[in-house]
Design a protein around this motif. Structure first.
Motif, PDB file in Angstrom:
ATOM      1  N   GLU A   8      -3.048   1.303 -14.438  1.00  0.00           N
ATOM      2  CA  GLU A   8      -3.376   2.373 -15.385  1.00  0.00           C
ATOM      3  C   GLU A   8      -3.445   3.727 -14.684  1.00  0.00           C
ATOM      4  N   ALA A   9      -4.054   3.751 -13.498  1.00  0.00           N
ATOM      5  CA  ALA A   9      -4.151   5.025 -12.766  1.00  0.00           C
ATOM      6  C   ALA A   9      -2.773   5.544 -12.397  1.00  0.00           C
ATOM      7  N   ILE A  10      -1.880   4.646 -11.993  1.00  0.00           N
ATOM      8  CA  ILE A  10      -0.514   5.049 -11.625  1.00  0.00           C
ATOM      9  C   ILE A  10       0.199   5.635 -12.839  1.00  0.00           C
ATOM     10  N   ALA A  11       0.089   4.970 -13.977  1.00  0.00           N
ATOM     11  CA  ALA A  11       0.764   5.450 -15.183  1.00  0.00           C
ATOM     12  C   ALA A  11       0.257   6.837 -15.580  1.00  0.00           C
ATOM     13  N   LEU A  12      -1.053   7.047 -15.524  1.00  0.00           N
ATOM     14  CA  LEU A  12      -1.614   8.349 -15.887  1.00  0.00           C
ATOM     15  C   LEU A  12      -1.186   9.432 -14.904  1.00  0.00           C
ATOM     16  N   HIS A  13      -1.165   9.090 -13.608  1.00  0.00           N
ATOM     17  CA  HIS A  13      -0.800  10.086 -12.603  1.00  0.00           C
ATOM     18  C   HIS A  13       0.669  10.494 -12.732  1.00  0.00           C
ATOM     19  N   VAL A  14       1.541   9.511 -12.945  1.00  0.00           N
ATOM     20  CA  VAL A  14       2.970   9.803 -13.093  1.00  0.00           C
ATOM     21  C   VAL A  14       3.202  10.688 -14.304  1.00  0.00           C
ATOM     22  N   ARG A  15       2.409  10.478 -15.348  1.00  0.00           N
ATOM     23  CA  ARG A  15       2.616  11.241 -16.580  1.00  0.00           C
ATOM     24  C   ARG A  15       2.133  12.677 -16.473  1.00  0.00           C
ATOM     25  N   SER A  16       1.110  12.917 -15.652  1.00  0.00           N
ATOM     26  CA  SER A  16       0.469  14.238 -15.657  1.00  0.00           C
ATOM     27  C   SER A  16       0.742  15.084 -14.415  1.00  0.00           C
ATOM     28  N   ALA A  17       1.132  14.482 -13.303  1.00  0.00           N
ATOM     29  CA  ALA A  17       1.264  15.236 -12.048  1.00  0.00           C
ATOM     30  C   ALA A  17       2.627  15.910 -11.959  1.00  0.00           C
ATOM     31  N   PRO A  18       2.703  17.072 -11.271  1.00  0.00           N
ATOM     32  CA  PRO A  18       4.003  17.703 -11.041  1.00  0.00           C
ATOM     33  C   PRO A  18       4.933  16.772 -10.270  1.00  0.00           C
ATOM     34  N   ARG A  54       6.156  14.161 -11.146  1.00  0.00           N
ATOM     35  CA  ARG A  54       5.759  12.776 -11.407  1.00  0.00           C
ATOM     36  C   ARG A  54       4.962  12.170 -10.252  1.00  0.00           C
ATOM     37  N   GLY A  55       4.281  13.027  -9.485  1.00  0.00           N
ATOM     38  CA  GLY A  55       3.415  12.560  -8.412  1.00  0.00           C
ATOM     39  C   GLY A  55       4.094  12.283  -7.091  1.00  0.00           C
ATOM     40  N   VAL A  56       5.410  12.445  -7.038  1.00  0.00           N
ATOM     41  CA  VAL A  56       6.128  12.149  -5.793  1.00  0.00           C
ATOM     42  C   VAL A  56       5.799  13.208  -4.748  1.00  0.00           C
ATOM     43  N   GLY A  57       5.349  12.767  -3.584  1.00  0.00           N
ATOM     44  CA  GLY A  57       5.089  13.672  -2.470  1.00  0.00           C
ATOM     45  C   GLY A  57       3.675  14.189  -2.371  1.00  0.00           C
ATOM     46  N   ASP A  58       2.790  13.904  -3.372  1.00  0.00           N
ATOM     47  CA  ASP A  58       1.445  14.482  -3.278  1.00  0.00           C
ATOM     48  C   ASP A  58       0.435  13.570  -2.579  1.00  0.00           C
ATOM     49  N   GLY A  59       0.851  12.348  -2.236  1.00  0.00           N
ATOM     50  CA  GLY A  59      -0.022  11.443  -1.489  1.00  0.00           C
ATOM     51  C   GLY A  59      -0.936  10.610  -2.358  1.00  0.00           C
ATOM     52  N   VAL A  60      -1.322  11.128  -3.532  1.00  0.00           N
ATOM     53  CA  VAL A  60      -2.241  10.387  -4.400  1.00  0.00           C
ATOM     54  C   VAL A  60      -1.560   9.140  -4.948  1.00  0.00           C
ATOM     55  N   LEU A  61      -0.361   9.321  -5.489  1.00  0.00           N
ATOM     56  CA  LEU A  61       0.362   8.183  -6.066  1.00  0.00           C
ATOM     57  C   LEU A  61       0.624   7.118  -5.008  1.00  0.00           C
ATOM     58  N   SER A  62       1.001   7.549  -3.815  1.00  0.00           N
ATOM     59  CA  SER A  62       1.257   6.606  -2.735  1.00  0.00           C
ATOM     60  C   SER A  62      -0.002   5.817  -2.386  1.00  0.00           C
ATOM     61  N   SER A  63      -1.152   6.487  -2.390  1.00  0.00           N
ATOM     62  CA  SER A  63      -2.398   5.777  -2.070  1.00  0.00           C
ATOM     63  C   SER A  63      -2.729   4.742  -3.143  1.00  0.00           C
ATOM     64  N   TYR A  64      -2.476   5.079  -4.414  1.00  0.00           N
ATOM     65  CA  TYR A  64      -2.708   4.102  -5.476  1.00  0.00           C
ATOM     66  C   TYR A  64      -1.867   2.851  -5.243  1.00  0.00           C
ATOM     67  N   TYR A  65      -0.582   3.056  -4.957  1.00  0.00           N
ATOM     68  CA  TYR A  65       0.301   1.911  -4.710  1.00  0.00           C
ATOM     69  C   TYR A  65      -0.169   1.108  -3.497  1.00  0.00           C
ATOM     70  N   ARG A  66      -0.601   1.808  -2.441  1.00  0.00           N
ATOM     71  CA  ARG A  66      -1.013   1.111  -1.224  1.00  0.00           C
ATOM     72  C   ARG A  66      -2.223   0.220  -1.491  1.00  0.00           C
ATOM     73  N   TYR A  67      -3.221   0.773  -2.204  1.00  0.00           N
ATOM     74  CA  TYR A  67      -4.419  -0.022  -2.474  1.00  0.00           C
ATOM     75  C   TYR A  67      -4.106  -1.167  -3.439  1.00  0.00           C
ATOM     76  N   GLN A  68      -3.217  -0.915  -4.389  1.00  0.00           N
ATOM     77  CA  GLN A  68      -2.815  -1.990  -5.287  1.00  0.00           C
ATOM     78  C   GLN A  68      -2.120  -3.106  -4.507  1.00  0.00           C
ATOM     79  N   ALA A  69      -1.309  -2.725  -3.534  1.00  0.00           N
ATOM     80  CA  ALA A  69      -0.665  -3.735  -2.685  1.00  0.00           C
ATOM     81  C   ALA A  69      -1.711  -4.567  -1.959  1.00  0.00           C
ATOM     82  N   GLY A  70      -2.806  -3.933  -1.522  1.00  0.00           N
ATOM     83  CA  GLY A  70      -3.883  -4.673  -0.878  1.00  0.00           C
ATOM     84  C   GLY A  70      -4.517  -5.683  -1.820  1.00  0.00           C
ATOM     85  N   ALA A  71      -4.677  -5.288  -3.086  1.00  0.00           N
ATOM     86  CA  ALA A  71      -5.245  -6.220  -4.067  1.00  0.00           C
ATOM     87  C   ALA A  71      -4.310  -7.401  -4.296  1.00  0.00           C
ATOM     88  N   TYR A  72      -3.029  -7.115  -4.491  1.00  0.00           N
ATOM     89  CA  TYR A  72      -2.064  -8.200  -4.699  1.00  0.00           C
ATOM     90  C   TYR A  72      -1.980  -9.112  -3.475  1.00  0.00           C
TER      91      TYR A  72
END
Length: 559
Positions: A284-294, A296-314
């Protein structure tokens, strides 16, 4: 500098007897720079103890109005005072008590005004902490806390110093807990108490404080995560689940379900091992960030951190395919930020290395590639690195080969494949792989030089070496490399021929001439060598080539 015997005495007499009158006369206009210069001079011509004594005198006698202009002793000389103290160690005689009084006065002012100006002497996190006086600093802080026991702001400031500046955890927590029991501790103070308790791993004690914070400020997701962590580390799983579901329900019902609290709760679930919920919330956080960030969140580090922590959960759930997909998202979302992308690539290696069923994952990946015809060179390369760590070099080489089929120009993968073959003790495979790399790289001549050395006992070796000049006969790089090879083979006539080509092409550089002179000397053609050396000595070479004339002189001396 000239060693005059009276300098030390003259400097000391001037510093203690005459400079005070000068400072009074000029009303300290530029005076603090005079003080610092004089202190440094005393240290240099006498010793640090005398310099420290001078600073103590200035601190004891300077006008109080200097503090109103932020030009007082501590603001200007606090760091120098600490530096001199460190050099002295333990001041002699009464100077120790006088120096301590100055530091304690500044500490008291720090706590009273809630403004720290320079804590280098009385805070252990800084470089000139006066370790021997830690007990005095703690006693002064506790006396202050006792005197201000009804001021929540003073208590919060002083306990922060006690906890972090003196590493006195029990005393800081006790002071905050006492204020809470007396009912005077404000929200920020209770927040501070909960943080201190959890940093000190007193989890059960933190639970009621965190619950109090949640009740008072339910919109603050951090307080809810603190409560979850308290239950988790107290081994109360049912309470943990209730705290999380209560948090999610409140944010949804109160229309506060936004990216920030979602990401905070997702991180809390990851830490408290509610892994399914963590992965779901990160979606959900990834979807919201992609929708609202300049962008689409690429390059700002926030989106990457969400994916990284999600990878840890999986990864914790044993869902390797999902963990790899999330890590790939972290890699892609960094865009052009190469260094950060490399960090995520190493995270991919860690995810695969932690897989509970790596063999099953590889088999599933092979089946997917077989059905779609599409492979992932990044994942293959990471798999190869994992097998390399496990010293399974045959499977490592297989994954690197598959990676190169999809990405044949990746130099790092080529090098990793060579390393795998070397560990397998298969020089024939290493030579074939290196030849393939050289063909793909085109003009990377050093690869052919390496190939020739690897094939040294084979008739293919000479063919690899001659490629050095056949690929670029009118350029100097190949001739220079082959000249070095011929020198190692003691084929000095051939080396001289190639050094001639280098000097002919790069006439304004000394490299070719120096190599030619060495080769001519080895072949006994000394007159020709002298002519080349004469040219080297008579030419003015740019400085970045080093001392060419010295090298030429050494060659001539060798003749």
């Amino acid at each position: 500098e000239q060693g005059l015997a009276r300098v030390s005495d003259d400097a000391t007499r001037f510093a203690f007897a005459k400079l005070p009158a000068v400072l009074d006369l000029y009303q300290y206009r530029g005076g603090q720079s005079m003080v610092s210069q004089m202190a440094d001079l005393l240290r240099d011509v006498r010793d640090a103890h005398t310099g420290l004594e001078f600073l103590v005198v200035r601190a004891e006698t300077e006008p109080r109005w200097l503090r109103l202009q932020s030009q007082d002793f501590w603001s200007q000389h606090g760091w120098r005072f600490g530096d001199f103290l460190s050099q002295v160690g333990t001041p002699r005689g009464a100077l120790e008590e006088r120096a301590l009084a100055i530091v304690l006065a500044e500490l008291h002012e720090d706590l009273r005004s809630r403004q720290s100006r320079n804590r280098s002497v009385y805070d252990h996190r800084y470089g000139h902490f006066w370790t021997a006086k830690r007990a005095d600093f703690l006693a002064a802080a506790l006396d202050f806390l006792d005197a201000r026991r009804d001021s929540p702001h003073a208590i919060a400031w002083a306990t922060e110093y006690v906890f972090r500046g003196l590493d006195a955890h029990d005393e800081a927590i006790e002071a905050l807990a006492g204020a809470r029991q007396r009912g005077i501790l404000h929200l920020e103070g209770r927040d501070q108490l909960a943080v201190f308790l959890q940093e000190d791993r007193r989890w059960a004690e933190s639970v009621p404080v965190a619950a109090e914070l949640v009740e008072e400020r339910p919109v603050v997701a951090r307080y809810r995560v603190m409560l979850m962590k308290g239950h988790f580390h107290s081994d109360d799983h049912d309470a943990l689940v209730r705290a999380f579901h209560g948090a999610e329900a409140w944010f949804r019902e109160e229309r506060q379900w936004r990216e920030a609290p979602i990401a905070e709760l997702a991180a809390g679930c990851l830490e408290t091992r509610l892994l399914e919920d963590s992965a779901r919330l990160y979606d959900e956080a990834i979807a919201l960030h992609v929708r609202s960030a300049p962008n689409r969140g690429v390059g700002d580090g926030v989106l990457s951190s969400y994916y990284r922590y999600q990878a840890g959960a999986y990864s914790g759930l044993g869902r390797t395919f999902d963990a790899v997909d999330a890590t790939a998202g972290a890699i892609v979302s960094w865009g052009r930020h190469i260094s950060q992308r490399n960090e995520e690539l190493m995270q991919l290696v860690r995810v695969l290395d932690e897989s509970r069923d790596l063999d099953g994952y590889v088999a599933a990946l092979d089946a997917e590639v077989e059905s779609t015809g599409l492979d992932n060179p990044i994942v293959r390369k990471a798999l190869g690195q994992v097998f390399q760590r496990r010293k399974d070099h045959e499977r490592s080489a297989e994954q690197f080969r598959r990676a190169l089929l999809a990405s044949p120009n990746d130099a790092e993968t080529h090098q990793l494949l060579l390393t795998a073959y070397e560990h397998m003790r298969r020089p024939d495979l290493a030579a074939d792989a290196l030849l393939e790399w050289a063909r793909m790289a085109g003009h990377e001549l050093s690869l052919y030089a390496d190939l020739g050395r690897r094939l040294e006992s084979s008739e293919r070796s000479e063919r690899a070496f001659t490629n050095l000049v056949e690929l670029s006969p009118n350029e100097s790089e190949g001739h220079q490399l082959l000249a070095g090879v011929r020198e190692q083979q003691f084929r000095w006539d051939d080396a001289a021929a190639h050094w001639r080509h280098v000097s002919r092409i790069r006439t304004q550089e000394p490299t070719g001439y120096l190599g030619l002179a060495r080769a001519l000397i080895q072949t006994g053609r000394l007159d020709e060598a002298r002519d080349v050396i004469s040219h080297l000595r008579s030419t003015s070479w740019p400085p970045h080539f080093g001392n060419v004339h010295r090298e030429a002189d050494a060659l001539l001396k060798g003749i």
